[in-house]
Write a protein that holds these residues in place. Structure first.
Motif, short mmCIF file in Angstrom:
data_model
loop_
_atom_site.label_atom_id
_atom_site.label_comp_id
_atom_site.label_asym_id
_atom_site.label_seq_id
_atom_site.Cartn_x
_atom_site.Cartn_y
_atom_site.Cartn_z
N GLU A 71 2.15 -26.74 35.15
CA GLU A 71 2.51 -27.85 34.56
C GLU A 71 1.30 -28.31 33.65
O GLU A 71 0.17 -28.64 34.19
CB GLU A 71 2.87 -28.95 35.47
N VAL A 89 -7.75 -37.61 41.25
CA VAL A 89 -7.79 -36.29 40.30
C VAL A 89 -8.52 -36.81 38.97
O VAL A 89 -9.32 -36.02 38.57
CB VAL A 89 -6.14 -36.06 40.09
N ASN A 110 0.43 -28.39 39.08
CA ASN A 110 -0.41 -29.08 38.09
C ASN A 110 -1.78 -28.80 37.93
O ASN A 110 -2.60 -28.33 38.75
CB ASN A 110 -0.11 -30.36 38.39
N VAL A 111 -2.01 -28.53 36.59
CA VAL A 111 -3.21 -27.95 36.15
C VAL A 111 -3.84 -28.99 35.21
O VAL A 111 -3.41 -29.50 34.29
CB VAL A 111 -3.19 -26.40 35.25
N GLN A 115 7.96 -31.59 46.01
CA GLN A 115 8.90 -32.48 45.37
C GLN A 115 10.11 -31.52 44.98
O GLN A 115 9.83 -30.88 44.14
CB GLN A 115 8.68 -33.52 44.62
N GLY A 157 11.27 -38.62 37.70
CA GLY A 157 11.48 -40.06 38.26
C GLY A 157 12.85 -40.47 38.28
O GLY A 157 12.98 -41.85 38.15
N VAL A 158 13.79 -39.66 38.49
CA VAL A 158 15.25 -40.11 38.70
C VAL A 158 15.41 -40.74 39.99
O VAL A 158 15.22 -40.06 41.25
CB VAL A 158 16.16 -38.91 38.61
P1 C2E Z 1 2.92 -35.80 37.97
O1 C2E Z 1 2.70 -34.25 37.77
O2 C2E Z 1 3.75 -36.01 36.72
O3 C2E Z 1 3.89 -35.87 38.99
C1 C2E Z 1 4.99 -36.70 39.17
C2 C2E Z 1 4.59 -38.03 39.95
O4 C2E Z 1 5.74 -38.83 40.07
C3 C2E Z 1 4.28 -37.76 41.58
O5 C2E Z 1 3.00 -38.69 41.64
C4 C2E Z 1 5.41 -37.95 42.34
O6 C2E Z 1 5.37 -38.17 43.72
C5 C2E Z 1 5.89 -39.15 41.58
N1 C2E Z 1 7.43 -39.54 41.68
C6 C2E Z 1 8.44 -38.46 41.76
N2 C2E Z 1 9.49 -38.93 41.80
C7 C2E Z 1 9.65 -40.12 41.28
C8 C2E Z 1 10.39 -41.33 41.49
O7 C2E Z 1 11.70 -41.11 41.74
N3 C2E Z 1 10.01 -42.73 41.15
C9 C2E Z 1 8.65 -42.66 40.86
N4 C2E Z 1 8.25 -44.09 40.74
N5 C2E Z 1 7.78 -41.65 41.09
C10 C2E Z 1 8.02 -40.60 41.62
P2 C2E Z 1 1.84 -38.31 42.60
O8 C2E Z 1 2.21 -37.33 43.73
O9 C2E Z 1 1.19 -39.62 42.93
O10 C2E Z 1 1.04 -37.56 41.69
C11 C2E Z 1 0.58 -38.41 40.52
C12 C2E Z 1 -0.26 -37.52 39.42
O11 C2E Z 1 -1.41 -36.93 39.85
C13 C2E Z 1 0.86 -36.22 39.01
O12 C2E Z 1 1.84 -36.72 38.03
C14 C2E Z 1 -0.22 -35.40 38.48
O13 C2E Z 1 -0.47 -35.52 37.03
C15 C2E Z 1 -1.56 -35.45 39.37
N6 C2E Z 1 -1.68 -34.40 40.26
C16 C2E Z 1 -0.97 -34.45 41.41
N7 C2E Z 1 -1.15 -33.16 42.20
C17 C2E Z 1 -2.00 -32.72 41.28
C18 C2E Z 1 -2.76 -31.38 41.51
O14 C2E Z 1 -2.54 -30.60 42.52
N8 C2E Z 1 -3.42 -31.23 40.39
C19 C2E Z 1 -3.68 -31.78 39.16
N9 C2E Z 1 -4.44 -31.47 38.40
N10 C2E Z 1 -3.14 -33.23 39.31
C20 C2E Z 1 -2.28 -33.41 40.06
#
Ligand code: C2E
Ligand code: MG
Ligand code: MG
Ligand code: MG
Length: 278
Positions: free
Chosen positions: A150, A77, A118-119, A45, A238-239
């Protein structure tokens, strides 16, 4: 004693609970196989500045399950953390993200971008983590100064001394740090001051109701003020609307991430987006 055992047996065989246990066991077995079967991929993103120009990206893991379809990281996760599978998965994520970062190196359009990864806590706490990161950087040839890890607040406060030592060791390799989901956990000013952080990420829950909830607006103001006094960069997550972006800008936030600019994208679409936004 039989009565106690009977009661816990009854609870265990609660049909709803049993269904949950079975579904989870199925997911866990699938998760174990998924790495070997190449079912994970990364979406990225974009993160933009006040002028709408891309300054970096965040790597977000995706699981393309052959029958279930796309499984959200929110669903797997935590399970990967519990089972320890986050260790090989996290290594794969880091390696994949760094390979892309390395590819951008000589590219005049893309070489300036940062890559946020993300870690999870278990990954960060693992004894080999610093060496793993250093090895991935060396093997891929990714520029360490463009990699941003992160971390979450709960991870930071779990074991402060070890956390700081690990962060310092990584920082010595040139790696930077963002504090994810900021404001949702507990971290005092005194803690934050001691952490070698570069960036605070305002959690999307505060951005969501920014225009209607004065409490959220006040929290956002406070986080921006805090980042300023700590000398940290601040980015809003989340903007989704221009109004949110404008309010954030007026409050002093200069970097943004969210659907308003772009959803997380597969590599090809990402690079297209980035080249159009130079
Ligand atoms: P995060 O790191 O806080 O990532 C941001 C999440 O918000 C992402 O969800 C993204 O798709 C979503 N997002 C971005 N912009 C917006 C928006 O404008 N509105 C809304 N409603 N959502 C938005 P995603 O991809 O489903 O990931 C969820 C969480 O899963 C992440 O939160 C992170 O904590 C975890 N995650 C994702 N990839 C990894 C990874 O490779 N390793 C680890 N350890 N955790 C991960
Ligand atoms: Mg994140
Ligand atoms: Mg976040
Ligand atoms: Mg989150």
């Amino acid at each position: 004693q039989a009565k106690t055992a009977g009661r816990s047996t009854l609870r265990f065989f609660d049909p709803d609970m049993q269904a949950v246990v079975t579904a989870r066991a199925g997911l866990e077995a699938d998760l174990r196989a998924a790495l070997a079967q190449d079912e994970f991929l990364l979406h990225y993103q974009p993160q933009v500045n006040h002028a709408g120009r891309a300054v970096g990206v965040e790597a977000l893991v995706r699981w393309e399950h052959p029958e279930r379809g796309m499984v959200s990281p929110a669903d797997f996760v935590p399970l990967a953390e519990e089972t320890g599978l986050i260790l090989p998965l996290g290594r794969w994520v880091l390696n994949t993200a760094c390979k892309l970062l390395a590819q951008w190196r000589g590219d005049p359009d893309l070489a300036h971008l940062t890559m946020a990864v993300n870690v999870s806590s278990r990954q960060f706490r693992h004894a080999d983590f610093v060496d793993d990161v250093a090895r991935v950087l060396a093997v891929t040839g990714a520029p360490a100064g463009r990699l941003k890890l992160e971390l979450t607040e709960s991870l930071l406060v779990e074991d402060m001394e070890t956390t700081i030592a690990t962060m310092e060791a990584l920082r010595a390799h040139g790696v930077g740090f963002a504090l994810d989901d900021f404001g949702t956990g507990y971290s005092s000013l005194a803690y934050l001051k001691r952490m070698p952080l570069d960036q605070l990420k305002i959690d999307q829950s505060f951005v969501q109701d920014l225009l209607t909830d004065p409490n959220d607006a006040a929290i956002v103001d406070t986080i921006i003020g805090l980042s300023r006094s700590l000398g940290l960069e601040v980015i809003a997550e989340g903007v989704e609307s221009v109004e949110q972006r404008d309010l954030l800008a007026r409050a002093g936030c200069r970097f943004y991430q969210g659907y308003l600019f772009s959803r997380p994208l597969p590599t090809d679409a990402l690079e297209q987006f980035l080249r159009d936004r130079i």
